[in-house]
Design an enzyme around this catalytic site. Structure first.
Site, short mmCIF file in Angstrom:
data_model
loop_
_atom_site.label_atom_id
_atom_site.label_comp_id
_atom_site.label_asym_id
_atom_site.label_seq_id
_atom_site.Cartn_x
_atom_site.Cartn_y
_atom_site.Cartn_z
CE1 TYR A 1 -3.69 -2.25 -0.12
CE2 TYR A 1 -4.53 -1.06 1.79
CZ TYR A 1 -4.73 -1.96 0.77
OH TYR A 1 -5.94 -2.59 0.62
CB SER A 2 2.74 2.94 2.74
OG SER A 2 1.69 2.98 3.67
CB SER B 1 4.80 -5.86 7.84
OG SER B 1 4.69 -4.62 8.47
CD GLU C 1 -4.45 -2.64 8.98
OE1 GLU C 1 -3.22 -2.78 9.14
OE2 GLU C 1 -4.95 -1.75 8.27
CB SER D 1 -0.41 9.67 10.54
OG SER D 1 -1.22 10.54 9.77
CD GLU E 1 -0.74 13.92 12.62
OE1 GLU E 1 -0.05 14.42 13.53
OE2 GLU E 1 -0.60 12.73 12.24
#
Length: 414
Positions: free
Chosen positions: A136-137, A171, A255, A391, A393
């Site tokens: 994803y990221s 991960s 998740e 995050s 935020e």
């Protein structure tokens, strides 16, 4: 909801407890308490064998609904899944290397995948034979997932895709057999449009490169993954071309499922160790420390009940309906709660240790730097808890816009 355990649940508990006691022996006895956050590098090969041990006796995919293709091993109820999670943690069974496949991809395939995709990928996950990671990221698109740039172009003849780009904070990428990748399949598309959810084999030398990321703790659970023309078959696009955003958001809602309860049981074990250290060092005699210990305990109980409430709401369709529909802010609330809680626990672990928390054993004969102990790893690892997985935020923005209906803030143009 009533989350009390009935006679059937207690019989299931006895069965789970007996199986764990009988199998956490031999090569697996040394895995007890290993492989959790910050120590996922420990006993990797034996833990992969442990995954197959679980699969052989039907302890993977407990909650998969047998009505959906017969993939579930036991058709366990929600309370039985909680029972298994509790007993697994109490037995100090090792951290799971197959949890991404079991708890994230499998429910996503049950909700969005085709029958052929389920037939291909669910049985190997249930047997503990194929491990997964999550793509994803990206360096420029972490919490802002809609900004991803990894591209996938369709080969001539529509036979498959070629993927080019970079993922980060992946991960277990160094252990995984497969990766589910969110990529941009429509040239010129922006934000959440034109994305697809692809299932990509990791064994592609020269096309996929995995580089470990060394962390503050000295370990490397996370990785950078580089795709240079990596292949993905057209029939391995979940939710259809261009449907990736819906699938990705559904997966993120999952998740925070039963795996959240497993996580919280691990948290309880860590808190228990911090309390024991506080009693041993005398730190618990300080009123402010006692207050923080009690507050950590009370907040953990609140998180548990919130997780059970959320799971109960999601289980109205037998756990196989489209995820995330019951409460659009539930996943974000859960992430905010546990991220801050776990980070504060790491800080508290250092406080109760006092000055010795800053040093550790050093092997002078080998001139080798000391290895961190469990609480030191806990402190360093939890510095990232309020960042990874979305995050704080971003989670607050989701709650503000999707739950409270506040005006949307400015978004990047790319």
């Amino acid at each position: 909801m009533d989350f009390s355990f009935g006679p059937e649940d207690e019989r299931f508990r006895a069965q789970a407890r007996a199986w764990l006691a009988a199998h956490l022996v031999g090569p697996y006895a040394g895995l007890k308490g290993r492989g959790g956050p910050g120590s996922e590098h420990e006993g990797a090969e034996d833990r992969r064998g442990w995954e197959r041990e679980l699969g052989a006796d039907g302890w993977i995919g407990l909650g998969w609904d047998r009505a959906h293709g017969g993939y579930g091993n036991r058709g366990a109820t929600l309370t039985q899944q909680v029972v298994w999670a509790e007993e697994y943690a109490r037995a100090q069974a090792p951290g799971r290397v197959g949890h991404i496949g079991e708890n994230l991809l499998a429910p996503t395939l049950l909700a969005y995948g085709s029958p052929a995709q389920r037939d291909r990928f669910l049985p190997p996950i249930a047997r503990g034979e194929e491990l997964w990671c999550q793509g994803y990221s990206e360096p420029e698109a972490g919490s802002d997932l809609a900004g991803i740039r990894t591209a996938a172009t369709l080969d001539a003849g529509d036979s498959g895709y070629r993927i080019t780009g970079q993922k980060i904070w992946t991960s277990l990428a160094h252990e995984a057999d497969w990766c589910f990748v969110l990529a941009r399949t429509e040239a010129g598309s922006r934000r959440h449009h034109g994305l697809s959810f692809l299932l990509v084999p990791m064994d592609q030398p020269g096309r996929i490169e995995v580089r470990p990321i060394r962390q503050l703790s000295g370990t490397s659970e996370f990785n950078e993954v580089f795709f240079d023309g990596a292949a993905a078959r057209a029939e391995h696009v979940v939710g259809g071309a261009g449907g990736g955003w819906q699938v990705a958001m559904g997966l993120l809602a999952l998740e925070r499922g039963v795996s959240t309860l497993v996580q919280q049981i691990g948290f309880a074990s860590e808190l228990g160790e911090v309390v024991r250290v506080a009693l041993r060092t005398g730190a618990a005699d300080e009123p402010t420390v006692r207050d923080r210990l009690v507050r950590q305990w009370a907040e953990l109980q609140s998180m548990r009940w919130n997780a059970l409430r959320t799971l109960g709401a999601q289980s109205g369709t037998g756990g196989q309906g489209r995820p995330g529909g019951a409460d659009p802010g539930a996943a974000s609330v859960a992430k905010l709660l546990w991220g801050g809680w776990h980070q504060r626990l790491g800080e508290l672990a250092m406080q109760v240790r006092g000055a010795p928390a800053a040093v550790g054993p050093y092997d002078w004969s080998a001139d080798r730097p000391y290895e961190l102990d469990a609480l030191q790893r806990l402190f360093l690892f939890t510095r990232a808890d309020t960042i990874y997985g979305g995050s704080d935020e971003i989670q607050r923005t989701i709650i503000a816009e999707r739950v409270l209906g506040l005006p949307k803030g400015a978004r990047p143009s790319t």
